[in-house]
Design a protein around this motif. Structure first.
Motif, PDB file in Angstrom:
ATOM      1  N   LEU A 117       0.723  -1.203   0.018  1.00 15.04           N
ATOM      2  CA  LEU A 117      -0.043   0.028   0.008  1.00 15.04           C
ATOM      3  C   LEU A 117       0.792   1.335  -0.081  1.00 15.04           C
ATOM      4  O   LEU A 117       1.764   1.522   0.971  1.00 15.04           O
ATOM      5  CB  LEU A 117      -0.885   0.028   1.295  1.00 15.04           C
ATOM      6  N   VAL A 118       0.578   2.170  -1.184  1.00 17.17           N
ATOM      7  CA  VAL A 118       1.416   3.407  -1.232  1.00 17.17           C
ATOM      8  C   VAL A 118       0.474   4.588  -1.000  1.00 17.17           C
ATOM      9  O   VAL A 118      -0.629   4.283  -1.678  1.00 17.17           O
ATOM     10  CB  VAL A 118       2.519   3.178  -2.217  1.00 17.17           C
ATOM     11  N   GLU A 119       0.947   5.620  -0.497  1.00 14.09           N
ATOM     12  CA  GLU A 119      -0.071   6.819  -0.581  1.00 14.09           C
ATOM     13  C   GLU A 119       0.425   7.881  -1.629  1.00 14.09           C
ATOM     14  O   GLU A 119      -0.434   9.018  -1.545  1.00 14.09           O
ATOM     15  CB  GLU A 119       0.068   7.278   0.821  1.00 14.09           C
ATOM     16  N   ASN A 120       1.489   7.880  -2.293  1.00 15.42           N
ATOM     17  CA  ASN A 120       1.848   8.965  -3.181  1.00 15.42           C
ATOM     18  C   ASN A 120       1.609   8.328  -4.499  1.00 15.42           C
ATOM     19  O   ASN A 120       2.254   7.213  -4.679  1.00 15.42           O
ATOM     20  CB  ASN A 120       3.031   9.623  -2.816  1.00 15.42           C
ATOM     21  N   GLN A 121       1.169   9.048  -5.493  1.00 18.47           N
ATOM     22  CA  GLN A 121       1.249   8.234  -7.007  1.00 18.47           C
ATOM     23  C   GLN A 121       2.420   8.096  -7.591  1.00 18.47           C
ATOM     24  O   GLN A 121       2.440   7.187  -8.281  1.00 18.47           O
ATOM     25  CB  GLN A 121       0.264   9.068  -7.756  1.00 18.47           C
ATOM     26  N   ALA A 122       3.561   8.807  -7.340  1.00 19.30           N
ATOM     27  CA  ALA A 122       4.774   8.583  -8.018  1.00 19.30           C
ATOM     28  C   ALA A 122       5.258   7.033  -7.705  1.00 19.30           C
ATOM     29  O   ALA A 122       5.980   6.441  -8.652  1.00 19.30           O
ATOM     30  CB  ALA A 122       6.009   9.503  -7.549  1.00 19.30           C
ATOM     31  N   LEU A 123       4.926   6.789  -6.569  1.00 18.58           N
ATOM     32  CA  LEU A 123       5.435   5.226  -6.171  1.00 18.58           C
ATOM     33  C   LEU A 123       4.552   4.184  -7.067  1.00 18.58           C
ATOM     34  O   LEU A 123       5.046   3.264  -6.993  1.00 18.58           O
ATOM     35  CB  LEU A 123       5.683   5.006  -4.644  1.00 18.58           C
ATOM     36  N   PHE A 124       3.465   4.573  -7.173  1.00 20.39           N
ATOM     37  CA  PHE A 124       2.476   3.784  -8.050  1.00 20.39           C
ATOM     38  C   PHE A 124       2.868   3.657  -9.405  1.00 20.39           C
ATOM     39  O   PHE A 124       2.727   2.772 -10.202  1.00 20.39           O
ATOM     40  CB  PHE A 124       0.904   4.148  -7.873  1.00 20.39           C
ATOM     41  N   THR A 131       7.770   1.737 -10.311  1.00 19.69           N
ATOM     42  CA  THR A 131       8.081   0.708  -9.301  1.00 19.69           C
ATOM     43  C   THR A 131       9.424   0.220  -8.951  1.00 19.69           C
ATOM     44  O   THR A 131       9.795  -0.711  -8.182  1.00 19.69           O
ATOM     45  CB  THR A 131       6.939  -0.499  -9.633  1.00 19.69           C
ATOM     46  N   ASP A 132      10.416   0.911  -9.569  1.00 19.79           N
ATOM     47  CA  ASP A 132      11.619   0.494  -9.395  1.00 19.79           C
ATOM     48  C   ASP A 132      12.426   0.614  -8.044  1.00 19.79           C
ATOM     49  O   ASP A 132      13.503   0.282  -7.794  1.00 19.79           O
ATOM     50  CB  ASP A 132      12.669   1.097 -10.412  1.00 19.79           C
ATOM     51  N   TRP A 133      11.724   1.265  -7.166  1.00 19.64           N
ATOM     52  CA  TRP A 133      11.942   1.382  -5.787  1.00 19.64           C
ATOM     53  C   TRP A 133      11.895   0.023  -4.908  1.00 19.64           C
ATOM     54  O   TRP A 133      12.362  -0.093  -3.793  1.00 19.64           O
ATOM     55  CB  TRP A 133      11.184   2.767  -5.179  1.00 19.64           C
ATOM     56  N   LEU A 134      11.093  -0.863  -5.413  1.00 23.28           N
ATOM     57  CA  LEU A 134      10.683  -2.190  -4.669  1.00 23.28           C
ATOM     58  C   LEU A 134      11.982  -2.862  -4.433  1.00 23.28           C
ATOM     59  O   LEU A 134      12.850  -2.943  -5.455  1.00 23.28           O
ATOM     60  CB  LEU A 134       9.343  -2.709  -5.283  1.00 23.28           C
ATOM     61  N   GLN A 148       7.738   9.838   1.090  1.00 21.82           N
ATOM     62  CA  GLN A 148       8.010   8.679   0.619  1.00 21.82           C
ATOM     63  C   GLN A 148       9.192   8.739  -0.612  1.00 21.82           C
ATOM     64  O   GLN A 148      10.004   7.754  -1.031  1.00 21.82           O
ATOM     65  CB  GLN A 148       6.788   8.060  -0.105  1.00 21.82           C
ATOM     66  N   GLU A 149       9.154   9.819  -1.452  1.00 24.26           N
ATOM     67  CA  GLU A 149       9.789  10.075  -2.693  1.00 24.26           C
ATOM     68  C   GLU A 149      11.324   9.998  -2.480  1.00 24.26           C
ATOM     69  O   GLU A 149      12.096   9.954  -3.465  1.00 24.26           O
ATOM     70  CB  GLU A 149       9.184  11.050  -3.417  1.00 24.26           C
ATOM     71  N   ALA A 150      11.638  10.198  -1.073  1.00 25.01           N
ATOM     72  CA  ALA A 150      13.104  10.160  -0.740  1.00 25.01           C
ATOM     73  C   ALA A 150      13.490   8.891  -1.054  1.00 25.01           C
ATOM     74  O   ALA A 150      14.957   8.531  -1.119  1.00 25.01           O
ATOM     75  CB  ALA A 150      13.301  10.450   0.600  1.00 25.01           C
ATOM     76  N   VAL A 151      12.785   8.039  -1.311  1.00 25.84           N
ATOM     77  CA  VAL A 151      13.202   6.374  -1.739  1.00 25.84           C
ATOM     78  C   VAL A 151      14.321   6.531  -2.916  1.00 25.84           C
ATOM     79  O   VAL A 151      15.106   5.498  -2.897  1.00 25.84           O
ATOM     80  CB  VAL A 151      12.188   5.262  -1.640  1.00 25.84           C
TER      81      VAL A 151
END
Length: 287
Positions: A154-161, A164-167, A279-282
């Motif tokens: 579950l993610v709250e910000n669209q950029a991570l949706f 998906t290369d952060w996973l 989140q986007e700091a990932v």
């Protein structure tokens, strides 16, 4: 005031008389005012208490219909909830106005991610739909049996949706975008039965994000986890926001007692530095 009077008149509707004890103090006050202004209702002493009685049925019905158009209509129970509210009070949000169904936005990460509903034999081939259309949705509602054999993130910000290369490498999972606040219907749905092999929340590390995890943890306990990005201590120190920390401090304070011990180091560093991290700091380098 209209809401209080409407509730009182609906109680009295169709009754010859009702004891004053059947009404709240606010409703009695509204009825007394209504009686003085219209004469459609009277309050009389009976025995050891007072009773309210309709003294002018025609005038009573006119005022009640103005407040609640549903009076005299056929049953509306089979209509959508908000339509019922309009009939009840001319306002779709007059009562609990949340729709019964919830349609989350889903995306597959990896191949052969599949959702099944055993009782109906239905399947949602999420990997195939993601490849063809970019994302998919699913109607979730109380009592359904949708399940997946892979984890649910579950993610709250669209950029991570979107990207998906952060996973973690090799992830095979469903990604669900919830947009800031976990919907109560989604939480209840997750708590009804096991829906995935694991539920992982990756929130912003701020008061709102931790409050969302506290709500999820209350439903699922150790069957869920709050994901901590690699090198989060360095990233919190380098990219953390004091403004975000201050803006969400009340939520942070309320959430902390409900969080598991595993989040202790994150909580402590946030307190010590007065910083929160989005989140986007990932995607950013730690050093």
């Amino acid at each position: 005031m209209d809401r209080t009077l409407r509730a009182a008149l609906l109680k009295l509707h169709g009754q010859q008389a009702l004891p004053a004890s059947h009404f709240t103090a606010a409703q009695r006050s509204a009825l007394d005012r209504f009686a003085r202004q219209t004469g459609a209702v009277i309050c009389q002493r009976q025995g050891r208490g007072d009773v309210y009685r309709v003294s002018d049925p025609r005038l009573f019905d006119i005022h009640l219909s103005a407040l609640s158009p549903q009076v005299g209509m056929l049953a509306t129970d089979d209509l959508p909830l908000r339509a019922q509210h309009i009939a009840h009070a001319r306002d779709s949000k007059a009562r609990n106005h949340q729709h019964e169904c919830y349609y989350p936005l889903l995306k597959a990460v990896g191949e052969k991610v599949l959702w099944r509903q055993g009782e109906r034999g239905c399947e949602l081939p999420l990997s195939q739909l993601t490849h063809q259309f970019g994302a998919a949705s699913l109607c979730i509602e109380t009592g359904d049996t949708w399940q997946s054999g892979q984890p649910l993130w579950l993610v709250e910000n669209q950029a991570l949706f979107d990207r998906t290369d952060w996973l973690p490498v090799g992830t095979q999972a469903t990604l669900l975008y919830y947009g800031g606040q976990l919907d109560g219907r989604l939480l209840a749905w997750l708590g009804q039965r096991p829906r995935a092999s694991r539920v992982v929340l990756f929130p912003d590390y701020d008061g709102v994000g931790l409050a969302n995890f506290a709500r999820l943890y209350a439903q699922l306990g150790d069957a869920c986890e709050c994901w901590l990005m690699p090198d989060w201590p360095s990233k919190l120190a380098r990219y953390g926001s004091q403004r975000l920390w201050q803006d969400t401090l009340p939520e942070f304070t309320r959430a902390v007692p409900q969080l598991p011990e595993a989040l202790g180091p994150l909580i402590e560093q946030m307190r010590q530095t007065g910083l929160a991290l989005e989140q986007e700091a990932v995607w950013l380098p730690a050093e």
